[in-house]
Design an enzyme around this catalytic site. Structure first.
Site, PDB file in Angstrom:
ATOM      1  N   HIS A  17      31.556  13.915  11.675  1.00  0.00           N
ATOM      2  CA  HIS A  17      32.400  14.981  11.163  1.00  0.00           C
ATOM      3  C   HIS A  17      32.144  15.432   9.868  1.00  0.00           C
ATOM      4  O   HIS A  17      32.275  16.635   9.413  1.00  0.00           O
ATOM      5  CB  HIS A  17      33.861  14.357  11.200  1.00  0.00           C
ATOM      6  CG  HIS A  17      34.672  14.331  12.346  1.00  0.00           C
ATOM      7  ND1 HIS A  17      34.264  13.501  13.483  1.00  0.00           N
ATOM      8  CD2 HIS A  17      35.738  15.047  12.906  1.00  0.00           C
ATOM      9  CE1 HIS A  17      35.006  13.698  14.575  1.00  0.00           C
ATOM     10  NE2 HIS A  17      35.867  14.639  14.209  1.00  0.00           N
ATOM     11  N   HIS A  57      36.055   5.781   9.274  1.00  0.00           N
ATOM     12  CA  HIS A  57      34.991   5.848   8.667  1.00  0.00           C
ATOM     13  C   HIS A  57      35.039   5.122   7.315  1.00  0.00           C
ATOM     14  O   HIS A  57      36.148   5.297   6.712  1.00  0.00           O
ATOM     15  CB  HIS A  57      34.510   7.238   8.289  1.00  0.00           C
ATOM     16  CG  HIS A  57      33.589   7.905   9.416  1.00  0.00           C
ATOM     17  ND1 HIS A  57      32.444   7.292   9.930  1.00  0.00           N
ATOM     18  CD2 HIS A  57      33.921   8.879  10.486  1.00  0.00           C
ATOM     19  CE1 HIS A  57      31.860   7.991  10.796  1.00  0.00           C
ATOM     20  NE2 HIS A  57      32.708   8.831  11.282  1.00  0.00           N
TER      21      HIS A  57
END
Length: 230
Positions: free
Chosen positions: A150, A198
């Site tokens: 991302h 993350h």
């Protein structure tokens, strides 16, 4: 005579294109930064979490009200699926001045993004860094963590900013659009940390990879162009 010869050599070689110099700087920063961060992550991969990752993750767990989580999910959704590829195509269509150029630029931007994603995926599989604990996730995620896919939405942002700069260089509207796009790319990366899927160094690695890949592409394209078309 010596000074005249040196001046002649400089005139033949010509000054270094500032755009190429900037692109090579991005390549250097991205490569060195990503390499250093990768070494640190690999060194600490056996069950150890980097202090900066632990702190950022703990902060996100204690600072994500439901409204912010909902907003982060919306933002993070724009960094995956068809959005990256649609943005690459849009960048090509914006940059082109006629139908032939637009189609060619769109195809080139899409190929550039696909090749970059393939390289990032290979790096991610090679490093095989685990994500944060599943119980901390506030959205769905899959695969390994480093570098964040991302966060490489910065690739999309770079393509769009380059296209806008090509068509509206120096304009106030162009600068405003570029700032908005960069803020969006940063928000996508940070949303992954907020949602707990993350580590923050995964996101930084994604940004560094994007800087490297965009800089490399810009330098190669700029070098290949004749001087009168730069």
């Amino acid at each position: 005579m010596i000074k005249a010869a040196e001046a002649g050599r400089r005139s033949v070689a010509g000054p270094i294109d500032p755009c190429i110099r900037t692109a090579l700087g991005a390549v250097l920063v991205g490569f060195v930064g990503l390499l250093g961060l990768t070494v640190v992550v690999l060194t600490a991969r056996h069950g150890a979490v980097l202090p900066v990752d632990r702190s950022a993750h703990a902060w996100s767990l204690h600072h994500r009200p439901s409204a912010l989580v909902t907003a982060a999910r919306v933002v993070t959704a724009t960094g995956t699926g068809v959005f990256p590829y649609a943005a690459a195509v849009a960048a090509g269509l914006i940059a082109g001045r006629n139908l032939r150029h637009r189609l060619g630029y769109a195809a080139g931007a899409l190929a550039f993004l696909l090749l970059g994603q393939a390289l990032r995926y290979g790096l991610m599989e090679a490093i095989s860094r685990p994500r944060p604990p599943v119980g901390d996730w506030a959205t769905h995620a899959s695969g390994f963590a480093f570098p964040s896919g991302h966060a490489t939405s910065a690739l999309m942002a770079g393509l769009l900013v380059a296209a806008i700069g090509h068509r509206a260089y120096g304009s106030r509207a162009g600068r405003f659009a570029a700032v908005l796009i960069c803020c969006w790319a940063a928000a996508v990366g940070l949303s992954r940390v907020l949602l707990g899927v993350h580590w923050v160094t995964d996101v930084v690695a994604g940004w560094l990879f994007a800087a490297f890949w965009l800089g490399l592409g810009a330098a190669l394209i700029r070098t290949a162009l004749p001087a009168h078309r730069r």
